[in-house]
Write an enzyme that holds these catalytic residues in place. Structure first.
Site, PDB file in Angstrom:
ATOM      1  N   SER A 178       0.865  -1.179   0.000  1.00  0.00           N
ATOM      2  CA  SER A 178       0.000   0.000   0.000  1.00  0.00           C
ATOM      3  C   SER A 178       0.896   1.221   0.000  1.00  0.00           C
ATOM      4  O   SER A 178       2.061   1.162   0.437  1.00  0.00           O
ATOM      5  CB  SER A 178      -0.888   0.002   1.251  1.00  0.00           C
ATOM      6  OG  SER A 178      -1.504   1.263   1.441  1.00  0.00           O
ATOM      7  N   TYR A 224      -1.738  -1.041  10.264  1.00  0.00           N
ATOM      8  CA  TYR A 224      -1.781  -1.340   8.833  1.00  0.00           C
ATOM      9  C   TYR A 224      -0.514  -0.847   8.139  1.00  0.00           C
ATOM     10  O   TYR A 224       0.119  -1.584   7.367  1.00  0.00           O
ATOM     11  CB  TYR A 224      -3.017  -0.699   8.211  1.00  0.00           C
ATOM     12  CG  TYR A 224      -3.211  -1.014   6.752  1.00  0.00           C
ATOM     13  CD1 TYR A 224      -3.710  -2.247   6.354  1.00  0.00           C
ATOM     14  CD2 TYR A 224      -2.920  -0.072   5.772  1.00  0.00           C
ATOM     15  CE1 TYR A 224      -3.897  -2.551   5.019  1.00  0.00           C
ATOM     16  CE2 TYR A 224      -3.108  -0.358   4.432  1.00  0.00           C
ATOM     17  CZ  TYR A 224      -3.602  -1.596   4.065  1.00  0.00           C
ATOM     18  OH  TYR A 224      -3.777  -1.886   2.727  1.00  0.00           O
TER      19      TYR A 224
END
Length: 274
Positions: A134, A147
């Protein structure tokens, strides 16, 4: 086809994983899609001709069974797409230990277990790995500690493969998307729509995507197929000298200097607590 290969895609039931399975199948390859939910996997298998194998990649026994079944069915394993992932919001002071461990187990330990199980077959095939990280692996945001940390670690796990096994023909690369229209992204968009008063249902989610991507140079979220195109290229012989790379598929957001945003936008915090 002469270049027909076998690929295993985790998180293959929806979003980027499903789009990748479609593209690989369309190119004539054999595909195995895996994930925790049987129903989406079954649908993708019906649409693409892929084999579906539900599995929790955080379970070592399930991972071994997944790899063994793939090789038993197709005789080899040429490529691996590490796409399964979860997110839990919160800063270090707000995250529960349980949420931290869930994110790390799914986003980092699971890929590690799968790579260990698949590595002998990938080396034999002189294959390729693509991890879906990401832009959060490169740029952080508020309340994103677990995350972002897991995706940054996944990036380095993939680079370790390139460094340790590149001499034996294995390539390992990472893609870093920003906001992409997926089921996973729809959930925070629904929350944004509610807290910011942007509307309800699909209209609210669409308004939230537009709000969240106003600062992205392309001014829109990505589509799963756009990330899948980058993944399939990295898996292909066309990327034969690309190893240990980090490819941002983010509409240009990682190229933006946030210190310049105020010249084009009037910014106010949504909460006085931040």
């Amino acid at each position: 086809m002469a270049d027909k290969r076998v690929f295993l895609v985790t998180g293959g039931g929806t979003g980027i994983g499903a789009a990748t399975a479609h593209l690989l199948a369309q190119a004539g390859h054999q595909v195995v899609v895996s994930g925790r939910r049987p129903e989406p996997l079954r649908r993708i298998a019906q649409e693409t001709g892929a084999h579906d194998h539900p599995a929790d990649i955080a379970d070592p026994d399930a991972v071994q069974a997944l790899v063994q079944a793939t090789v038993a069915t197709h005789g080899r394993l040429d490529g691996l797409v590490l796409n399964a992932g979860v997110g839990r919001g919160g800063g270090v002071g707000e995250l529960s230990v349980e949420d931290w461990e869930l994110v790390m187990r799914t986003n980092l330990t699971g890929p590690f277990l799968l790579l260990r199980a698949a590595l002998p077959h990938l080396l034999e095939a002189r294959g390729s790995v693509v991890a879906v990280a990401s832009v959060s692996a490169l740029r952080n945001g508020v309340g994103n500690a677990a995350y972002a940390t897991s995706k940054a670690a996944l990036l380095q796990l993939c680079r370790s493969l390139a460094v340790d096994y590149g001499s034996r023909g294995l390539r390992a690369n990472t893609v870093c998307p920003s906001w992409v229209r997926t089921d996973m992204a729809d959930r925070p968009m629904a929350r944004l729509a509610q807290t910011a008063g942007l509307g309800e249902g699909t209209d609210g989610i669409e308004a939230a995507y537009q709000e969240a991507t106003r600062l992205i140079p392309t001014r829109r979220p990505g589509e799963p197929r756009e990330v899948a195109e980058a993944i399939t290229w990295l898996l292909s012989p066309a990327a034969s000298f690309v190893n240990g790379a980090v490819l941002t598929v983010d509409g240009g957001v990682s190229a933006l200097d946030p210190g310049t945003v105020a010249f084009d936008f009037h910014l106010e915090p949504r909460s006085s607590q931040r």
